[in-house]
Design a protein around this motif. Structure first.
Motif, PDB file in Angstrom:
ATOM      1  N   TYR A 113      12.277  -0.916  10.117  1.00  0.00           N
ATOM      2  CA  TYR A 113      11.137  -0.945  10.538  1.00  0.00           C
ATOM      3  C   TYR A 113      11.072  -0.259  11.880  1.00  0.00           C
ATOM      4  CZ  TYR A 113       9.057  -1.494   6.165  1.00  0.00           C
ATOM      5  OH  TYR A 113       8.372  -1.037   4.490  1.00  0.00           O
ATOM      6  N   GLU A 114      11.940  -0.824  12.608  1.00  0.00           N
ATOM      7  CA  GLU A 114      12.575  -1.207  13.853  1.00  0.00           C
ATOM      8  C   GLU A 114      13.049  -0.015  14.628  1.00  0.00           C
ATOM      9  OE1 GLU A 114      13.843  -3.937  12.104  1.00  0.00           O
ATOM     10  OE2 GLU A 114      11.772  -4.980  13.643  1.00  0.00           O
ATOM     11  N   ASP A 115      13.827   0.942  14.398  1.00  0.00           N
ATOM     12  CA  ASP A 115      14.308   1.972  14.465  1.00  0.00           C
ATOM     13  C   ASP A 115      13.552   3.295  14.754  1.00  0.00           C
ATOM     14  OD1 ASP A 115      15.045   3.902  12.172  1.00  0.00           O
ATOM     15  OD2 ASP A 115      16.440   1.719  11.679  1.00  0.00           O
ATOM     16  N   SER A 116      13.085   4.143  15.889  1.00  0.00           N
ATOM     17  CA  SER A 116      12.587   5.783  15.800  1.00  0.00           C
ATOM     18  C   SER A 116      12.427   6.037  13.977  1.00  0.00           C
ATOM     19  CB  SER A 116      12.891   6.575  16.435  1.00  0.00           C
ATOM     20  OG  SER A 116      13.854   6.996  16.495  1.00  0.00           O
ATOM     21  N   LEU A 117      13.914   6.151  13.335  1.00  0.00           N
ATOM     22  CA  LEU A 117      13.455   6.600  12.216  1.00  0.00           C
ATOM     23  C   LEU A 117      12.640   6.167  11.273  1.00  0.00           C
ATOM     24  CD1 LEU A 117      14.255   9.105  10.103  1.00  0.00           C
ATOM     25  CD2 LEU A 117      17.160   8.293   9.806  1.00  0.00           C
ATOM     26  N   CYS A 153       3.454   6.027  -5.352  1.00  0.00           N
ATOM     27  CA  CYS A 153       5.479   7.058  -5.298  1.00  0.00           C
ATOM     28  C   CYS A 153       5.561   6.739  -3.286  1.00  0.00           C
ATOM     29  CB  CYS A 153       4.987   8.378  -5.884  1.00  0.00           C
ATOM     30  SG  CYS A 153       5.524   8.412  -7.165  1.00  0.00           S
ATOM     31  N   PHE A 154       4.332   7.123  -2.951  1.00  0.00           N
ATOM     32  CA  PHE A 154       3.953   6.719  -1.084  1.00  0.00           C
ATOM     33  C   PHE A 154       4.506   5.206  -0.725  1.00  0.00           C
ATOM     34  CE2 PHE A 154       1.141  10.209  -1.646  1.00  0.00           C
ATOM     35  CZ  PHE A 154       2.103  11.037  -1.223  1.00  0.00           C
ATOM     36  N   LEU A 155       3.792   4.151  -1.898  1.00  0.00           N
ATOM     37  CA  LEU A 155       4.160   2.576  -1.213  1.00  0.00           C
ATOM     38  C   LEU A 155       5.783   1.986  -1.395  1.00  0.00           C
ATOM     39  CD1 LEU A 155       0.477   0.994  -2.038  1.00  0.00           C
ATOM     40  CD2 LEU A 155       1.316   1.677  -0.130  1.00  0.00           C
ATOM     41  N   CYS A 156       6.237   2.634  -3.109  1.00  0.00           N
ATOM     42  CA  CYS A 156       6.532   2.340  -3.088  1.00  0.00           C
ATOM     43  C   CYS A 156       8.451   2.992  -1.922  1.00  0.00           C
ATOM     44  CB  CYS A 156       7.798   2.474  -4.086  1.00  0.00           C
ATOM     45  SG  CYS A 156       7.619   4.381  -4.789  1.00  0.00           S
ATOM     46  N   ALA A 157       8.317   4.060  -1.144  1.00  0.00           N
ATOM     47  CA  ALA A 157       8.975   4.113  -0.585  1.00  0.00           C
ATOM     48  C   ALA A 157       9.569   3.610   0.665  1.00  0.00           C
ATOM     49  CB  ALA A 157       8.885   5.769   0.364  1.00  0.00           C
ATOM     50  N   LEU A 158       8.313   2.779   0.871  1.00  0.00           N
ATOM     51  CA  LEU A 158       8.528   1.508   1.638  1.00  0.00           C
ATOM     52  C   LEU A 158       9.250   0.536   1.220  1.00  0.00           C
ATOM     53  CD1 LEU A 158       5.190   0.560   2.721  1.00  0.00           C
ATOM     54  CD2 LEU A 158       6.622   2.063   3.962  1.00  0.00           C
ATOM     55  N   ILE A 159       9.731   0.485   0.602  1.00  0.00           N
ATOM     56  CA  ILE A 159      10.708  -0.869  -0.559  1.00  0.00           C
ATOM     57  C   ILE A 159      12.066   0.083   0.381  1.00  0.00           C
ATOM     58  CG2 ILE A 159      11.552  -2.032  -2.359  1.00  0.00           C
ATOM     59  CD1 ILE A 159       9.108  -1.089  -3.401  1.00  0.00           C
ATOM     60  N   ILE A 169      12.806   0.732   2.729  1.00  0.00           N
ATOM     61  CA  ILE A 169      12.740   0.873   4.567  1.00  0.00           C
ATOM     62  C   ILE A 169      13.210  -1.039   4.702  1.00  0.00           C
ATOM     63  CG2 ILE A 169      11.915   0.716   6.947  1.00  0.00           C
ATOM     64  CD1 ILE A 169      10.783   3.460   5.231  1.00  0.00           C
ATOM     65  N   GLY A 170      14.352  -1.321   5.664  1.00  0.00           N
ATOM     66  CA  GLY A 170      14.342  -2.678   6.119  1.00  0.00           C
ATOM     67  C   GLY A 170      15.426  -3.562   4.974  1.00  0.00           C
ATOM     68  N   VAL A 172      20.102   6.038   2.527  1.00  0.00           N
ATOM     69  CA  VAL A 172      18.512   6.016   2.134  1.00  0.00           C
ATOM     70  C   VAL A 172      17.409   6.684   2.800  1.00  0.00           C
ATOM     71  CG1 VAL A 172      17.243   3.826   2.734  1.00  0.00           C
ATOM     72  CG2 VAL A 172      19.615   3.535   1.874  1.00  0.00           C
ATOM     73  N   ALA A 173      17.307   7.543   4.049  1.00  0.00           N
ATOM     74  CA  ALA A 173      16.773   7.877   4.688  1.00  0.00           C
ATOM     75  C   ALA A 173      16.031   9.170   4.162  1.00  0.00           C
ATOM     76  CB  ALA A 173      17.157   8.335   5.846  1.00  0.00           C
ATOM     77  N   VAL A 174      17.223  10.192   3.411  1.00  0.00           N
ATOM     78  CA  VAL A 174      16.740  10.926   2.664  1.00  0.00           C
ATOM     79  C   VAL A 174      16.421  11.023   1.153  1.00  0.00           C
ATOM     80  CG1 VAL A 174      18.288  12.617   1.363  1.00  0.00           C
ATOM     81  CG2 VAL A 174      19.241  12.183   3.753  1.00  0.00           C
ATOM     82  N   GLU A 175      16.656   9.329   1.282  1.00  0.00           N
ATOM     83  CA  GLU A 175      16.196   9.375  -0.689  1.00  0.00           C
ATOM     84  C   GLU A 175      14.346   9.028   0.236  1.00  0.00           C
ATOM     85  OE1 GLU A 175      16.343   6.841  -4.629  1.00  0.00           O
ATOM     86  OE2 GLU A 175      17.461   6.937  -3.302  1.00  0.00           O
ATOM     87  N   VAL A 176      14.005   8.603   0.709  1.00  0.00           N
ATOM     88  CA  VAL A 176      12.584   8.154   0.751  1.00  0.00           C
ATOM     89  C   VAL A 176      11.672   9.180   1.724  1.00  0.00           C
ATOM     90  CG1 VAL A 176      11.146   7.148   2.776  1.00  0.00           C
ATOM     91  CG2 VAL A 176      12.914   5.969   2.023  1.00  0.00           C
ATOM     92  N   PHE A 177      12.460  10.351   2.697  1.00  0.00           N
ATOM     93  CA  PHE A 177      12.232  11.512   3.037  1.00  0.00           C
ATOM     94  C   PHE A 177      11.476  12.508   1.476  1.00  0.00           C
ATOM     95  CE2 PHE A 177      11.919  15.781   3.581  1.00  0.00           C
ATOM     96  CZ  PHE A 177      11.206  16.750   4.589  1.00  0.00           C
ATOM     97  N   ALA A 178      12.692  12.686   0.309  1.00  0.00           N
ATOM     98  CA  ALA A 178      12.028  12.729  -1.067  1.00  0.00           C
ATOM     99  C   ALA A 178      11.145  12.693  -1.260  1.00  0.00           C
ATOM    100  CB  ALA A 178      14.113  13.570  -1.880  1.00  0.00           C
ATOM    101  N   ILE A 179      10.873  11.272  -1.812  1.00  0.00           N
ATOM    102  CA  ILE A 179      10.255  10.951  -1.984  1.00  0.00           C
ATOM    103  C   ILE A 179       8.893  10.860  -1.391  1.00  0.00           C
ATOM    104  CG2 ILE A 179       8.715   8.579  -2.885  1.00  0.00           C
ATOM    105  CD1 ILE A 179      11.465   6.680  -2.914  1.00  0.00           C
TER     106      ILE A 179
END
Length: 786
Positions: free
Chosen positions: A511-515, A564-570, A572-573, A737-744
């Motif tokens: 969560y600290e980095d911009s992406l 689905c939106f909330l599980c994408a947060l898992i 990150i971190g 991980v960023a690609v999968e979060v973006f896909a979700i």
């Protein structure tokens, strides 16, 4: 030799009551004259020397000489047949150590096989890697240069060129040699040659103005006094060479300075020496003028020997002089030991130890092999089994002074005593290089590679010629001149200069980095939007557009999209054991619920409009529990896949040290790749079925028909996840991980926008369209059509 015999005769501890005599024959550096003198000395067996004070015998106990190897070789063959002792004070030819050919040969100079070793060690000591060799076209140069080449290469250096110097008719080759010397990048040239061809070569080098070279000489010419031109001396200034070991001879200088033709009237060499040294002639009959008509300086006898230039007079050098000195003393000690019975093993029981008249030559050889004594200066003298003394050379530096005088300065020593391959010691502070610079000249084909680079040998060239290549990723070179780079451990990475390994930085989608922050923010925004849409649907649950196509499915679909939106947060971190277990399983389950709801809504659309056809019992046959059955059945299969995955090969946190460039990626290992792709594949299957069913229902009336929006949403879903596969497989570090979060995010947003935004538009902005009459109008159109 005369001085050493004088010392022995005056020493009461060596050969007491016995006086040594001598005969001298000058062989003039000629093999023929050497053989002639040998036969002359040996032919005196029965004669009595009329001038001898004793008149006992005139046959020498041994022969000392000759100086050059070319003269000693034929002498040694003849004397070896008769086992007659021969001690040379200047012949270094290695073949003379062969006792099968030369059984009676001894020498007080080192075997020449050590010269290449000494020169090679000298070049290695100064770090010279690119060396040229000029060798005379005779046995000395050809054999010695090949041995030197082997020694230099074995020590890791290379030969820039190896050329021969013709002994005769050398003028035709000198331009070729000068061209090679000019073009070569080698700054060090070894002159492994006799003196004859060197003078014209160095004269031409001087005329061409070739400077910046370090010339290295061997014992055959290092201390030669034949170089007299001032310009040539400048060329040789700073050169190095090896020479026979110099030894102090106490009292010898005074003895030499006491020499005078009047004192030794029978000395055949004194008058000639006097004339040569002082440039005069002794008066003779009819002696008035020289051939040119000019008067010649007359020798008066008042000239002083101590005024002779040291470069011409051997009192300063003391090289072959000292060898001759210890050769004479070696013979004196051998005779003393033999006559005193110092050896435990007598060569013959018939020999009387005290009878000097019965000495046989081969008996002298026996005692020469066992000679071991110290000179007055402490030099240890003995012969090995080959008749050689231990190899020892002085390292000389030719130094030219501003006033035009020059000298050889002893700057080091090579010694083989206790060292099979010899040992070299140099005092660098005393060396003058050409140009009087204190820095050691460099002679390399290629400059050494700096740290961070490795050597890459050039094809077809010696190993000393190379290119410097930067170390590959993950490798370092922490020293100068590395042949290969070292790979850093997995947890370390090279620094920017690639000279040391440093700790890798940990990398994670946080969560600290911009992406990570941007993705988390967008997911939270869409979660809020989904929640608001759910509230809108709940507040307008009695309106036709909400009731159409089963409002319960809409609630479940909206809630699953929100998850689905909330599980994408898992994703990150920093990953932990719990988050790794929940990530893929939660994502797969909530998406399966969402797609199952979409599939159920599509089926309901078809059933709703097919059921309006006359005589249709479709609604009654399928029943009102069909949507729940579709959602439950489709989700159950995904539950079974994820449960088996978590039980048999669950995901776990790990540190990936290789995929990220210079970083340690903190990530979740999926455990079973098959299970991961099975979960995605099943979602793709549900989406494909929903797409096909929605496509078939796309032409039904628009007002309460979700089929067209569902078609668009499934097209977006399919596009996103088909793009996800290559993107996920081709990225490393935190980006998969960023690609999968973006896909979700993209697929969830696509379903939300395509399915619910049109409905919200009608509910909030076109409420007049959200009426039963609109729905009835649509029903009439259907009846008319079917």
């Amino acid at each position: 030799m005369v001085f050493a015999i004088k010392e022995i005769n005056e020493n009461p501890a060596v050969l007491p009551n016995i006086t040594l005599g001598f005969k001298i024959y000058d062989c003039c550096y000629s093999e023929i004259r050497a053989l002639e003198g040998t036969f002359w000395l040996l032919s005196q067996w029965q004669s009595k020397d009329a001038k001898s004070s004793c008149g006992i015998r005139s046959l020498p106990s041994a022969i000392l000489g000759a100086l050059p190897s070319k003269s000693s070789l034929p002498m040694a063959r003849i004397l070896g047949i008769f086992r007659y002792p021969q001690i040379s004070y200047g012949s270094g030819n290695p073949s003379l150590s062969d006792k099968t050919q030369f059984p009676s040969f001894f020498r007080t100079v080192p075997n020449d096989k050590f010269q290449p070793i000494a020169v090679a060690q000298l070049t290695k000591y100064f770090g010279w890697k690119w060396i040229g060799i000029l060798a005379s076209e005779n046995e000395v140069g050809e054999i010695g240069s090949q041995a030197l080449k082997r020694e230099i290469i074995s020590r890791g250096s290379c030969i820039a060129f190896l050329e021969t110097l013709p002994i005769h008719n050398f003028k035709w080759k000198i331009p070729h040699l000068i061209d090679i010397i000019k073009r070569s990048s080698s700054k060090v040239i070894v002159l492994y040659s006799t003196i004859e061809p060197l003078i014209p070569l160095l004269d031409e080098v001087t005329l061409e103005g070739i400077t910046g070279k370090v010339w290295i000489g061997t014992t055959t010419w290092t201390i030669s006094s034949d170089f007299s031109q001032q310009e040539l001396l400048k060329t040789l200034n700073g050169s190095l060479g090896i020479a026979l070991q110099r030894g102090e001879i106490p009292g010898f200088r005074d003895f030499l300075y006491s020499i005078h033709p009047f004192k030794f009237p029978d000395g055949i060499f004194f008058t000639e020496f006097w004339e040569t040294a002082f440039g005069c002639q002794w008066p003779k009959v009819n002696f008035t003028e020289s051939g040119s008509g000019s008067k010649v300086k007359v020798c008066t006898g008042m000239e002083k020997v101590d005024e002779i230039d040291n470069s011409l007079f051997d009192t300063y050098i003391f090289r072959y002089t000292y060898s001759s000195y210890i050769a004479t003393h070696s013979l004196g000690h051998a005779l003393h030991n033999m006559l005193s019975c110092h050896s435990k093993e007598l060569p013959s029981a018939n020999v009387s130890c005290s009878n000097i008249n019965d000495i046989l030559p081969w008996q002298v050889i026996h005692y020469l092999k066992r000679v071991h004594f110290k000179t007055t200066t402490g030099h240890d003298v003995y012969f090995n089994e080959n008749g050689d003394i231990p190899a020892s050379y002085d390292i000389l530096n030719w130094q030219l002074f501003p006033n035009g005088t020059s000298r050889y300065y002893n700057v080091g020593k090579f010694d083989s005593v206790g060292y099979p391959e010899g040992d070299i010691k140099i005092n660098e502070n005393t060396i003058w290089w050409n140009g009087e610079t204190p820095e050691v000249p460099q002679s390399v084909c290629s400059e050494n590679c700096v740290p961070g680079y490795r050597k890459a040998t050039r094809q077809g060239e010696p190993i000393c010629c190379f290119d410097c290549i930067v170390c590959s990723k993950g490798e370092i070179a922490n020293q100068t001149g590395e042949k290969s780079c070292l790979k850093c451990p997995k947890e370390l990475k090279p620094n920017d200069q690639r000279v040391k390994c440093i700790q890798k930085l940990s990398e994670v989608l946080s969560y600290e980095d911009s992406l990570g922050a941007a993705l988390a923010a967008v997911n939270c925004v869409f979660t809020g939007i989904t929640a608001n849409i759910l509230c809108v649907f709940v507040r307008n649950k009695e309106t036709p557009i909400v009731k159409a196509n089963n409002r319960g499915l809409s609630y479940i679909l909206l809630f699953s999209l929100m998850l689905c939106f909330l599980c994408a947060l898992i994703f990150i971190g920093q990953p932990t054991g719990l988050t790794c277990l929940l990530r893929q399983a939660a994502f797969g389950l909530v998406f399966s619920v969402a797609i199952s709801c979409i599939l159920a809504k599509t089926v309901i659309v078809i059933i709703a409009f097919r059921a309006t056809q006359p005589g249709s019992n479709l609604r009654k046959w399928l029943g009102i529990r069909l949507p729940s059955s579709v959602v439950f059945g489709c989700t159950l299969i995904q539950i079974l896949i994820c449960s088996g995955w978590l039980l048999l090969s669950p995901p776990f946190p790990e540190s990936d040290m290789e995929s990220g460039e210079g970083t340690i990626t903190l990530q979740c290992n999926d455990g079973s790749v098959t299970a991961f792709w099975s979960m995605l594949g099943y979602m793709g299957l549900l989406a494909t079925i929903s797409l096909v069913v929605a496509f078939l229902a796309r032409n039904l009336p628009d007002n309460f028909n979700d089929a067209r929006y569902i078609t668009f949403s499934m097209l977006v879903f399919a596009s996103v996840w088909l793009s996800f596969i290559p993107a996920y497989l081709s990225t490393k570090g935190r980006y998969p991980v960023a690609v999968e979060v973006f896909a979700i995010l993209a697929s969830s947003a696509g379903m939300l926008i395509c399915i619910f935004f049109p409905k919200c538009y009608i509910i909030l902005l076109r409420p007049h369209l959200n009426s039963r009459s609109q729905g009835m109008g649509s029903a009439k159109l259907i009846n008319k059509k079917y």
